[in-house]
Design a protein around this motif. Sequence first.
Motif, short mmCIF file in Angstrom:
data_model
loop_
_atom_site.label_atom_id
_atom_site.label_comp_id
_atom_site.label_asym_id
_atom_site.label_seq_id
_atom_site.Cartn_x
_atom_site.Cartn_y
_atom_site.Cartn_z
N PHE A 155 -3.46 -13.41 -37.00
CA PHE A 155 -2.31 -13.11 -37.84
C PHE A 155 -1.29 -14.23 -37.75
N TYR A 156 -0.50 -14.40 -38.80
CA TYR A 156 0.69 -15.23 -38.76
C TYR A 156 1.90 -14.29 -38.68
N GLU A 157 2.93 -14.71 -37.95
CA GLU A 157 4.13 -13.88 -37.88
C GLU A 157 5.37 -14.75 -37.67
N SER A 158 6.48 -14.26 -38.15
CA SER A 158 7.75 -14.99 -38.03
C SER A 158 8.46 -14.56 -36.75
N LEU A 163 8.39 -9.11 -32.13
CA LEU A 163 8.44 -7.97 -31.22
C LEU A 163 8.06 -6.67 -31.91
N LYS A 164 8.50 -6.51 -33.15
CA LYS A 164 8.14 -5.32 -33.91
C LYS A 164 6.63 -5.27 -34.12
N LYS A 201 4.26 -8.36 -24.82
CA LYS A 201 5.53 -7.70 -25.10
C LYS A 201 6.54 -8.02 -24.00
N ASN A 202 6.11 -7.90 -22.74
CA ASN A 202 6.99 -8.19 -21.62
C ASN A 202 7.46 -9.64 -21.63
N HIS A 203 6.54 -10.55 -21.98
CA HIS A 203 6.89 -11.97 -21.98
C HIS A 203 7.96 -12.28 -23.01
N PHE A 204 7.75 -11.82 -24.25
CA PHE A 204 8.68 -12.20 -25.32
C PHE A 204 9.95 -11.36 -25.33
N PRO A 208 12.83 -16.86 -24.83
CA PRO A 208 13.29 -17.19 -26.18
C PRO A 208 12.17 -17.05 -27.20
N ILE A 209 12.54 -16.57 -28.39
CA ILE A 209 11.58 -16.41 -29.48
C ILE A 209 11.94 -17.42 -30.56
N LYS A 210 11.22 -18.52 -30.57
CA LYS A 210 11.48 -19.57 -31.55
C LYS A 210 10.17 -20.14 -32.08
#
Length: 222
Positions: A155-158, A163-164, A201-204, A208-210
């Motif tokens: 999958f690709y995700e922004s 997280l969702k 999930k725990n990691h992100f 930082p989410i970039k």
Amino acid sequence: MLYIVPTPIGNLEDMTFRAIRILKEADLILAEDTRTSAPLLKHFGIENKVFAHHQHNEHKAVSEIIKFLKLGQNIALISDAGTPAISDPGFLLVRESIKEGLEVQCLPGATAFVPALVNSGLPNDRFCFEGFLPLKKGRQTRMRTLSAETRTMIFYESPHRILKTIDEFILYFGGDRSASISRELSKLYEENVRGTLTDLKNHFENNPIKGEFVFCVAGCPD
């Protein structure tokens, strides 16, 4: 000839010699965003005419492009990064060119999901590429269908939805399902995070989410 030309997803050294030559020789370059492509073209000394070709104008522009191709023009299509038509504009133009009996060549080159899959450590002999999931309509139906998929899923995700999406994958696939997330591939801060969906999930939640994300999820066990 219509050339589909991959461009680097980050590191400019991933541009191929052939891609540079084709872009320099083309009568016209179609770019997803001319502002994004300008630094790349300047870096490699490519000064050809460039026109925008994106999801908002491709339906209107395709007939005009076909006319140029029939007149013997060589046209090169590039996206902002990676291989055009893979979650980017390009499919419509390729399809219509083929319908009109025109020559189409896609050069091999950069695309994000292949390195993400290979370095995920998940089975890659058989896989399915899902790209971006539907944002609203059909999203839950797709998730339920994929919960029984036995191949590795890509999958690709922004960043603002990652997280969702992880939470939804945990709901439909189970928190112990193996997965991998790659971000900023080929760039200075490339990161590959592997583990269960719960691990991711725990990691992100704590880092930082970039950047752009490629999400690989193991298929359902037989």
